[in-house]
Design an enzyme around this catalytic site. Structure first.
Site, PDB file in Angstrom:
ATOM      1  N   SER A  11     -56.805 -18.548 -43.411  1.00  0.00           N
ATOM      2  CA  SER A  11     -57.820 -18.469 -42.332  1.00  0.00           C
ATOM      3  C   SER A  11     -57.722 -17.045 -41.556  1.00  0.00           C
ATOM      4  O   SER A  11     -58.114 -16.218 -42.233  1.00  0.00           O
ATOM      5  CB  SER A  11     -57.126 -19.710 -41.314  1.00  0.00           C
ATOM      6  OG  SER A  11     -57.975 -19.868 -40.169  1.00  0.00           O
TER       7      SER A  11
ATOM      8  N   HIS B 236     -59.336 -27.340 -44.053  1.00  0.00           N
ATOM      9  CA  HIS B 236     -59.124 -26.252 -43.491  1.00  0.00           C
ATOM     10  C   HIS B 236     -57.519 -25.973 -43.174  1.00  0.00           C
ATOM     11  O   HIS B 236     -56.974 -24.784 -43.528  1.00  0.00           O
ATOM     12  CB  HIS B 236     -59.676 -25.698 -41.971  1.00  0.00           C
ATOM     13  CG  HIS B 236     -59.549 -24.385 -41.699  1.00  0.00           C
ATOM     14  ND1 HIS B 236     -60.396 -23.380 -42.244  1.00  0.00           N
ATOM     15  CD2 HIS B 236     -58.620 -23.808 -40.820  1.00  0.00           C
ATOM     16  CE1 HIS B 236     -60.068 -22.323 -41.628  1.00  0.00           C
ATOM     17  NE2 HIS B 236     -59.232 -22.431 -40.863  1.00  0.00           N
TER      18      HIS B 236
END
Ligand SMILES: *[C@@H]1O[C@H](CO)[C@@H](O)[C@H](O)[C@H]1NC(C)=O
Ligand SMILES: *[C@@H]1O[C@H](CO)[C@@H](O)[C@H](O)[C@H]1NC(C)=O
Ligand SMILES: *[C@@H]1O[C@H](CO)[C@@H](O)[C@H](O)[C@H]1NC(C)=O
Ligand SMILES: *[C@@H]1O[C@H](CO)[C@@H](O)[C@H](O)[C@H]1NC(C)=O
Length: 395
Positions: free
Chosen positions: A168, A371
């Site tokens: 990320s 995610h």
């Protein structure tokens, strides 16, 4: 208006959690939330010895760096995402990425960026007393934290370059590094970018609401003079832990917060493991970092921090300069998921088209890959880590 609504939604989620948690506590006579072990202690539980180092940046922040020794000619640096820490790469114990890489012979280094629980230190600024301590975003992670960490590792190993894995925002930091400090492109053999963040023009649903609601949070924080976001000792951090850390809050906190924001994948993030996550995540960052991320979404550009009316003074331009992605010449592997609400395929494909040296672009097989699976998923040692090992081996 949209902002007000999203703020109400977030508030509703929290208040709902609070009720749920206390009811459950009363019903089950729950023990307090599980104890937060540090990185070294978690590694010790699965039989790995860790060295701890302090790395000092050019602008005097002190960052803890963890090291699981392996083959010195194969250093790999792991960098966590926003409001996260090194812990994220070891929480799954013997099926975590840090252990998997160590088992494969790599010399594994796990970094921390300024402001989190392992990097809340500075030579002369104090995080409680000096607001300047919190005057940073991912810009400084890339400009100062990564160079200090990378140089330290290269010095210790005697190697000219290292491989890197960023999750990320951990990957965003490397893009900033490559754009602003071109000489570091040669020091990174390859960046494996897991659920990378750069463009945020296609963020979905609740994640998008959340980005928009940052400006409200920002205003509240500015009024109340708070610069630290989600720190372990802050009221927001403690509220979250109190609410979501008890048994029985899985349905409310995983289904109510994590899954809507990151993408739903309950098979990979099961109820038994959830309290372990909450004991370690989130940890602190700055208000400014959250605002900078939200600016990526609002402007749909990968730009320096927008100081608005102060831009002219700071940049000699009314708009902040964009990070020059064509200067990021390091090799990059982009690994993405179909069910990722934040790092969407569309946005990552845009990034792919702007980077000069993409060596791998892969949509992960596991259909619900979201995610957060890359770091916390139960079966990532089957679905994802072999892909990472393949990239590292073939460079
Ligand atoms: C982690 O815990 C161990 C054992 O209590 C301690 O020796 C070590 O200094 C701690 N490390 C960090 C970074 O907090
Ligand atoms: C992790 O450890 C457990 C318990 O010792 C074992 O059953 C499992 O096979 C191990 N997993 C891996 C990937 O080594
Ligand atoms: C990016 O690369 C171009 C061409 O090599 C160079 O002129 C420019 O100064 C670089 N930008 C930065 C920020 O280093
Ligand atoms: C500021 O920008 C203007 C117009 O682009 C340019 O002419 C000037 O030299 C710049 N000033 C500085 C200090 O860089």
């Amino acid at each position: 208006m949209a902002n007000t609504i999203s703020y109400l939604v977030l508030f509703y989620m929290f208040s709902d959690c609070l009720t749920q948690c206390s009811q459950n506590d009363i019903k089950n006579g729950d023990s307090p939330p599980i104890k937060t072990l540090n990185f070294t202690q978690i590694a010790a539980q699965v039989g790995y010895a860790v060295n701890e180092y302090d790395v000092t940046t050019q602008d005097a922040y002190i960052l803890k760096l963890f090291h699981i020794p392996g083959d010195k000619t194969k250093p790999v640096l792991l960098m966590h995402g926003i409001i996260d820490s090194a812990d994220t790469f070891i929480l799954r114990g013997n099926t975590s990425l840090a252990v998997t890489l160590s088992r494969a012979g790599y010399d594994v280094w796990i970094g921390n960026t300024r402001g989190n629980r392992y990097a809340r230190r500075h030579i002369y600024l104090h995080p409680e007393n000096d607001v300047e301590f919190w005057d940073f975003s991912f810009h400084e992670y890339g400009l100062y934290d990564l160079p200090a960490i990378i140089d330290f590792i290269l010095d210790q190993t005697g190697e000219a370059s290292l491989s890197a894995v960023g999750h990320s925002q951990g990957s965003t930091n490397f893009l900033v590094l490559g754009a602003l400090r071109p000489d570091y492109n040669e020091k990174v053999k390859v960046l494996v970018a897991l659920s990378p963040i750069c463009f945020l023009a296609n963020v979905k649903n609740v994640a998008s609401l959340m980005l928009q609601s940052v400006s409200i949070l920002d205003q509240i924080y500015q009024i109340t003079g708070q610069e630290e976001l989600f720190g372990d000792e802050t009221s927001l951090g403690q509220l979250f832990r109190a609410v979501c850390g008890c048994k029985g809050s899985y349905s409310v906190c995983a289904y109510g917060i994590f899954f809507p924001v990151a993408g739903s994948d309950p098979e990979e993030l099961e109820p038994d493991f959830f309290p372990t996550i909450v004991a370690h995540y989130p940890t602190g960052t700055s208000r400014k970092n959250a605002v900078h991320v939200s600016q990526l979404g609002i402007k749909e550009k990968f730009s320096n921090f927008d100081y608005q009316w102060r831009n002219v003074d700071i940049y000699n331009s009314t708009t902040p300069p964009e990070y020059e992605l064509s200067n990021v010449t390091m090799k990059v592997a982009l690994l993405v998921g179909r069910n990722d609400q934040i790092s969407t395929i569309k946005d990552v494909e845009l990034l792919r088209s702007k980077l000069p040296n993409v060596v791998e672009y892969k949509i992960i097989h596991h259909k619900k890959f979201n995610h957060i699976d890359a770091v916390w998923g139960r079966n990532m040692y089957k679905y994802l880590f072999p892909e990472i090992l393949k990239v590292l081996k073939n460079i």
